[in-house]
Write an enzyme that holds these catalytic residues in place. Structure first.
Site, mmCIF file in Angstrom:
data_model
loop_
_atom_site.group_PDB
_atom_site.id
_atom_site.type_symbol
_atom_site.label_atom_id
_atom_site.label_comp_id
_atom_site.label_asym_id
_atom_site.label_seq_id
_atom_site.Cartn_x
_atom_site.Cartn_y
_atom_site.Cartn_z
ATOM 1 C CG PHE A 32 23.217 -10.397 -33.529
ATOM 2 C CD1 PHE A 32 21.744 -10.620 -33.077
ATOM 3 C CD2 PHE A 32 24.007 -9.860 -33.072
ATOM 4 C CE1 PHE A 32 21.557 -9.955 -32.022
ATOM 5 C CE2 PHE A 32 23.694 -9.187 -32.016
ATOM 6 C CZ PHE A 32 22.612 -9.252 -31.378
ATOM 7 C CB CYS A 70 22.848 -16.613 -30.244
ATOM 8 S SG CYS A 70 23.686 -14.973 -29.583
ATOM 9 C CD GLU A 99 11.995 -18.592 -28.528
ATOM 10 O OE1 GLU A 99 12.362 -19.828 -28.565
ATOM 11 O OE2 GLU A 99 12.489 -17.924 -27.723
ATOM 12 C CG HIS A 124 17.212 -18.108 -28.637
ATOM 13 N ND1 HIS A 124 18.418 -18.512 -28.550
ATOM 14 C CD2 HIS A 124 17.437 -16.657 -28.919
ATOM 15 C CE1 HIS A 124 19.325 -17.653 -28.966
ATOM 16 N NE2 HIS A 124 18.817 -16.400 -28.965
ATOM 17 C CG HIS A 127 22.761 -15.471 -24.858
ATOM 18 N ND1 HIS A 127 22.949 -16.534 -25.640
ATOM 19 C CD2 HIS A 127 22.050 -14.341 -25.935
ATOM 20 C CE1 HIS A 127 22.847 -16.454 -26.613
ATOM 21 N NE2 HIS A 127 22.138 -15.181 -27.101
ATOM 22 C CE LYS A 129 19.876 -17.954 -24.879
ATOM 23 N NZ LYS A 129 19.080 -19.049 -25.144
#
Length: 415
Positions: free
Chosen positions: A403, A165, A316, A305, A342, A337
């Protein structure tokens, strides 16, 4: 004595997203707090009894933008990249540039998954002679970067960064590196993803990563809310035209902002879960601000994010505090988002566009769907309506995590 490194500027933006068919349409929809999420109407939802029945599709089908031969020869993720790149190029004024000084850097998290799975089904049911001859070049993760390179004659390299991502953001950072190192004058940089398909949905759902608010798709993505239960899939492409300041000024380009700093790190903690104290993410953020030759007190806005997962959002928040301490009290934090879903490998690139436009319009976009703010979120979240960012020079951060423990932060500044 070494010469100063070139200043990297942004001169063009392009996107096709769940909020709009262009970068500007997408931005205006985001400022309006509009959700791009809806129920899936594909027959495979019932066929496979998927536990998640909604996603964020493009508003403008690529069939309305591309020629039939282009849609036939390109996987959807490469189609999205081409649409966004053409818009960004025109937005930049179609610059004249030596092809050997022009590069593409287009990332993706998954690549041509739709082509891959379609080809497998054809092989399984109809045999090898019926497999489409272009299946391999279509499914390659580098096909978007290659397609963009072919479209514009970019011969300084066609680069593909695959870091889940954070792929789009890392590609933009890599584009800045090419310009700073004198390897290119202009880079077409960003990310693209087209993974709304039963297998990715089933796989993410099996990880318990997706929201299951099937009864209320538009409110499913709710970063920082106590009721958040996962992210939701979106799709699209987002491209920025990066240029050396010298090259942009020589041709009289409209400069939107600078790409002032890049920070990249790895958690080395877990293949999917974020490091809970935000050690790696905070290092990327601090490095981006340091690379911009700035101080945390200069930073006014972060496009976070903020995927709407219970663990990720708090990690975060911890990372922001770890990186910036009390200076974070004065930063307007947006989780876009909540509106776009996403976009995986395209997410960081789209949010880079939002960061550039936040500087242009001096507005931080809203985070929607927060009904009850998580008490562990001790940051200033922009909720429901845009937030003016004030006067003077602005510094904005775009966070992207993926990831594998990938962390990327991009710092954009006023020009």
């Amino acid at each position: 004595m070494t010469s100063p490194r070139p200043t990297v500027v942004v001169t063009g933006l392009g996107a096709t997203t769940p909020l709009g068919g262009t970068a500007e349409e997408t931005w205006q929809a985001a400022l309006a707090g509009r959700s791009g999420v809806s129920a899936l109407d594909a027959g495979w939802v019932e066929e496979f009894e998927l536990p998640v029945t909604f996603a964020a599709h493009l508003t403008t089908p690529v069939s309305e933008v591309l020629k039939k031969v282009e849609t036939k020869r390109l996987d959807p993720f490469a189609q999205y990249a081409l649409v966004a790149a053409r818009e960004a190029w025109e937005n930049a004024g179609a610059p004249e540039v030596d092809p050997e000084r022009l590069a593409s850097a287009v990332g993706t998290g998954i690549g041509g998954v739709q082509t891959l799975l379609t080809a497998w089904e054809t092989l399984r049911t109809k045999g090898p002679r019926r497999v489409y001859p272009l299946s391999i070049p279509m499914l390659m993760p580098n096909s978007a970067a290659g397609t963009v390179s072919l479209e514009f004659g970019a011969r300084a390299g066609a680069h593909t960064l695959v870091s889940a991502c954070s792929s789009g953001a890392e590609s933009i950072g890599y584009g800045a590196h090419l310009i700073r190192e004198g390897l290119a004058d202009v880079v077409i940089a960003g990310g693209s993803e087209a993974s709304i398909h039963p297998l990715p949905i089933a796989g993410f759902a099996a990880m318990q990563a997706l929201s299951t608010r099937n009864d209320s798709p538009e409110t499913a993505s709710r970063p920082y809310d106590t009721g958040r239960d996962g992210f939701l899939l979106g799709e699209g492409g987002a491209i920025l035209i990066l240029e050396s300041e010298e090259h942009a000024k020589a041709r009289g380009a409209n400069i939107i902002c600078t790409l002032s700093g890049v920070g990249v790190s790895a958690d080395s903690y877990h293949i999917a879960a974020p490091e809970p104290e935000g050690a790696g993410a905070s290092r990327a953020m601090a490095d981006a601000v340091r690379d911009a030759d700035a101080d945390p007190t200069d930073l006014c806005h972060i496009n976070a994010h903020a995927t709407s997962t219970p663990v990720g959002d708090i990690a975060e928040v911890a990372a922001v505090r770890r990186a910036f301490g009390s200076a974070a009290d004065h930063m307007a934090i947006s989780g876009t988002k909540s509106m776009t879903g996403h976009l995986l490998g395209a997410a960081g690139a789209l949010e880079a566009i939002f960061s550039a436009l936040a500087i242009r319009d001096r507005l931080a976009p809203p985070t929607i769907n927060i009904e009850n703010l998580d008490p562990d979120v001790d940051l200033d979240i922009v909720r429901d309506t845009p937030r003016p960012l004030g006067e003077g020079d602005l510094l904005v951060l775009d966070n992207s995590f993926g990831f594998g423990g990938h962390n990327v932060a991009l710092a954009f500044g006023s020009y």
